[in-house]
Design an enzyme around this catalytic site. Structure first.
Site, PDB file in Angstrom:
ATOM      1  N   SER A  10       0.857  -1.182   0.000  1.00 20.74           N
ATOM      2  CA  SER A  10       0.000   0.000   0.000  1.00 20.74           C
ATOM      3  C   SER A  10       0.896   1.236   0.000  1.00 20.74           C
ATOM      4  CB  SER A  10      -0.896  -0.042   1.246  1.00 20.74           C
ATOM      5  OG  SER A  10      -1.638   1.134   1.325  1.00 20.74           O
ATOM      6  N   HIS A  35      -1.106  -1.344  -3.984  1.00 22.13           N
ATOM      7  CA  HIS A  35      -2.432  -0.932  -3.515  1.00 22.13           C
ATOM      8  C   HIS A  35      -2.410   0.587  -3.367  1.00 22.13           C
ATOM      9  CE1 HIS A  35      -6.125  -1.512  -1.063  1.00 22.13           C
ATOM     10  NE2 HIS A  35      -5.659  -0.521  -0.327  1.00 22.13           N
ATOM     11  N   ASP A  37      -4.396   3.873  -2.224  1.00 22.54           N
ATOM     12  CA  ASP A  37      -5.505   4.360  -1.403  1.00 22.54           C
ATOM     13  C   ASP A  37      -5.962   5.725  -1.902  1.00 22.54           C
ATOM     14  OD1 ASP A  37      -5.870   2.294   0.538  1.00 22.54           O
ATOM     15  OD2 ASP A  37      -3.947   2.855   1.407  1.00 22.54           O
ATOM     16  N   MET A  39      -8.469   8.646  -1.462  1.00 27.06           N
ATOM     17  CA  MET A  39      -9.379   9.169  -0.433  1.00 27.06           C
ATOM     18  C   MET A  39      -9.780  10.597  -0.781  1.00 27.06           C
ATOM     19  SD  MET A  39      -7.496   7.874   3.019  1.00 27.06           S
ATOM     20  CE  MET A  39      -6.594   6.333   3.105  1.00 27.06           C
ATOM     21  N   HIS A  68      -8.067   1.474  -4.522  1.00 22.56           N
ATOM     22  CA  HIS A  68      -9.027   1.337  -3.414  1.00 22.56           C
ATOM     23  C   HIS A  68      -9.746   2.677  -3.278  1.00 22.56           C
ATOM     24  CE1 HIS A  68      -9.591   0.592   1.219  1.00 22.56           C
ATOM     25  NE2 HIS A  68     -10.739   0.723   0.568  1.00 22.56           N
ATOM     26  N   MET A  70     -11.868   5.117  -1.705  1.00 23.83           N
ATOM     27  CA  MET A  70     -12.561   5.573  -0.492  1.00 23.83           C
ATOM     28  C   MET A  70     -13.089   6.963  -0.804  1.00 23.83           C
ATOM     29  SD  MET A  70      -9.707   4.089   2.087  1.00 23.83           S
ATOM     30  CE  MET A  70      -8.551   3.946   0.751  1.00 23.83           C
ATOM     31  N   MET A 159     -11.877  -4.894   5.260  1.00 22.01           N
ATOM     32  CA  MET A 159     -11.101  -3.885   6.001  1.00 22.01           C
ATOM     33  C   MET A 159     -10.917  -4.365   7.436  1.00 22.01           C
ATOM     34  SD  MET A 159     -10.259  -1.615   3.864  1.00 22.01           S
ATOM     35  CE  MET A 159      -9.360  -0.637   5.079  1.00 22.01           C
ATOM     36  N   GLY A 164      -9.060   5.165   6.190  1.00 18.24           N
ATOM     37  CA  GLY A 164      -8.761   6.585   6.344  1.00 18.24           C
ATOM     38  C   GLY A 164      -7.273   6.848   6.558  1.00 18.24           C
ATOM     39  N   ASP A 192      -6.996  -5.642   4.615  1.00 13.31           N
ATOM     40  CA  ASP A 192      -6.303  -4.350   4.557  1.00 13.31           C
ATOM     41  C   ASP A 192      -6.430  -3.626   5.895  1.00 13.31           C
ATOM     42  OD1 ASP A 192      -5.170  -1.976   3.684  1.00 13.31           O
ATOM     43  OD2 ASP A 192      -6.893  -1.358   2.472  1.00 13.31           O
ATOM     44  N   SER A 215       2.374   0.539   6.507  1.00  8.52           N
ATOM     45  CA  SER A 215       3.380   0.981   7.487  1.00  8.52           C
ATOM     46  C   SER A 215       4.376  -0.126   7.850  1.00  8.52           C
ATOM     47  CB  SER A 215       2.702   1.540   8.734  1.00  8.52           C
ATOM     48  OG  SER A 215       1.765   0.636   9.245  1.00  8.52           O
TER      49      SER A 215
HETATM   50  C1  DX5 Z   1      -6.559   2.431   5.226  1.00  8.09           C
HETATM   51  C2  DX5 Z   1      -6.004   2.022   3.890  1.00  8.09           C
HETATM   52  C3  DX5 Z   1      -4.950   0.978   3.984  1.00  8.09           C
HETATM   53  C4  DX5 Z   1      -3.701   1.464   4.688  1.00  8.09           C
HETATM   54  C5  DX5 Z   1      -3.000   0.325   5.340  1.00  8.09           C
HETATM   55  O1  DX5 Z   1      -7.531   3.366   5.023  1.00  8.09           O
HETATM   56  O2  DX5 Z   1      -7.043   1.506   3.070  1.00  8.09           O
HETATM   57  O3  DX5 Z   1      -4.618   0.461   2.710  1.00  8.09           O
HETATM   58  O4  DX5 Z   1      -2.833   2.122   3.803  1.00  8.09           O
HETATM   59  O5  DX5 Z   1      -2.039   0.819   6.204  1.00  8.09           O
HETATM   60  P1  DX5 Z   1      -1.368  -0.075   7.346  1.00  8.09           P
HETATM   61  O6  DX5 Z   1      -0.819  -1.321   6.673  1.00  8.09           O
HETATM   62  O7  DX5 Z   1      -0.299   0.804   7.910  1.00  8.09           O
HETATM   63  O8  DX5 Z   1      -2.444  -0.396   8.319  1.00  8.09           O
HETATM   64 ZN    ZN Z   2      -6.526   0.445   1.278  1.00  7.77          ZN
END
Ligand code: DX5
Ligand code: ZN
Length: 233
Positions: A10, A35, A37, A39, A68, A70, A159, A164, A192, A215
């Site tokens: 990600s 991946h 994200d 948002m 993804h 969001m 999830m 977020g 995820d 992370s």
């Molecule tokens: C959360 C995202 C995840 C996020 C995962 O909203 O959809 O993809 O980046 O981050 P970690 O692996 O640090 O939980």
């Molecule tokens: Zn994600």
């Protein structure tokens, strides 16, 4: 048939000034998907990546790219994300149904629904497939699984945090949804949020075959070792 475990990086935790370098490091380490994200500051209280960044990432890798979404009204943007180069487009179920009263306003989070508007979601999943892309549905921790949509999906994303932000703690309470999918669904089962060496065995044992991680992976001293750790059951 048992599916191979895949690690999806990600990019939210990558160094955006050295994104190409970080993508290459992940590829060399055995990551097989990226991946992304996306948002919008409405569906979730954070703003991140949109199609132009995916277009740039597409120039630097042949691995599968997951968008993804969001975002509110994801259907309006499917074509745009497909054109940008996403191979997989992931739609949040909560965008297709009457929101619970606790999360109707724009700044109330996480978004949750109790009943899915199946025809509306089916129409958008079908648009994704018609564009030659893989269609996934995403369920927030508080949203129950909807089994009648599974035939329309190439994959399901569970999830394990409220979407977020990266760096949140894994919520083991979502694992029964993964276990149920393992029994009834042949497509990809992705998970995820909060995935690391401690939580990945639980996710794999429950039946996930795609582990998404930000992370833990980008924070590791050695990404290859992190990938190996994640794959251990
Ligand atoms: C959360 C995202 C995840 C996020 C995962 O909203 O959809 O993809 O980046 O981050 P970690 O692996 O640090 O939980
Ligand atoms: Zn994600």
């Amino acid at each position: 048939m048992k599916k191979n475990t895949e690690i999806s990086a990600s990019v939210l935790s990558a160094d955006f000034c050295h994104l190409a370098r970080d993508l290459k490091r992940c590829e060399d380490a055995g990551v097989t998907r990226f991946h992304i994200d996306c948002m919008d500051g409405h569906f979730v209280p954070n703003l991140t990546i949109g199609p132009p960044v995916i277009e740039s990432i597409r120039q630097h890798t042949t691995l599968l790219l997951e968008a993804h979404l969001m975002i509110e009204h994801p259907g309006k943007y499917i074509e745009r994300y497909a054109q940008a180069g996403a191979d997989i487009i992931q739609l949040q179920a909560e965008c297709y149904g009457e929101r619970l009263s606790s999360c109707r306003l724009w700044d109330q989070w996480p978004k949750e629904i109790s009943e899915l508007d199946i025809p509306a979601l089916r129409a958008d999943l079908s648009t994704i497939r018609k564009l030659g892309k893989k269609a996934f549905v995403v369920f927030n921790p508080g949203t129950p699984l909807c089994e009648s949509i599974l035939d329309d999906c190439d994959g399901v994303l569970i999830m394990s945090v409220n979407p977020g932000f990266s760096g949140q703690s894994f919520m083991p309470g979502v694992l029964p949804k993964v276990e149920r999918l393992k029994e009834i669904f042949k497509g990809d089962i992705a998970i995820d949020g909060g995935i690391n060496a401690q939580t990945s065995p639980q996710a794999l044992q429950a039946g996930a075959n795609v582990l998404i991680t930000a992370s833990y992976l980008f924070g590791a001293d050695n990404i290859s070792d992190a990938v190996k750790e994640l794959k251990k059951v």
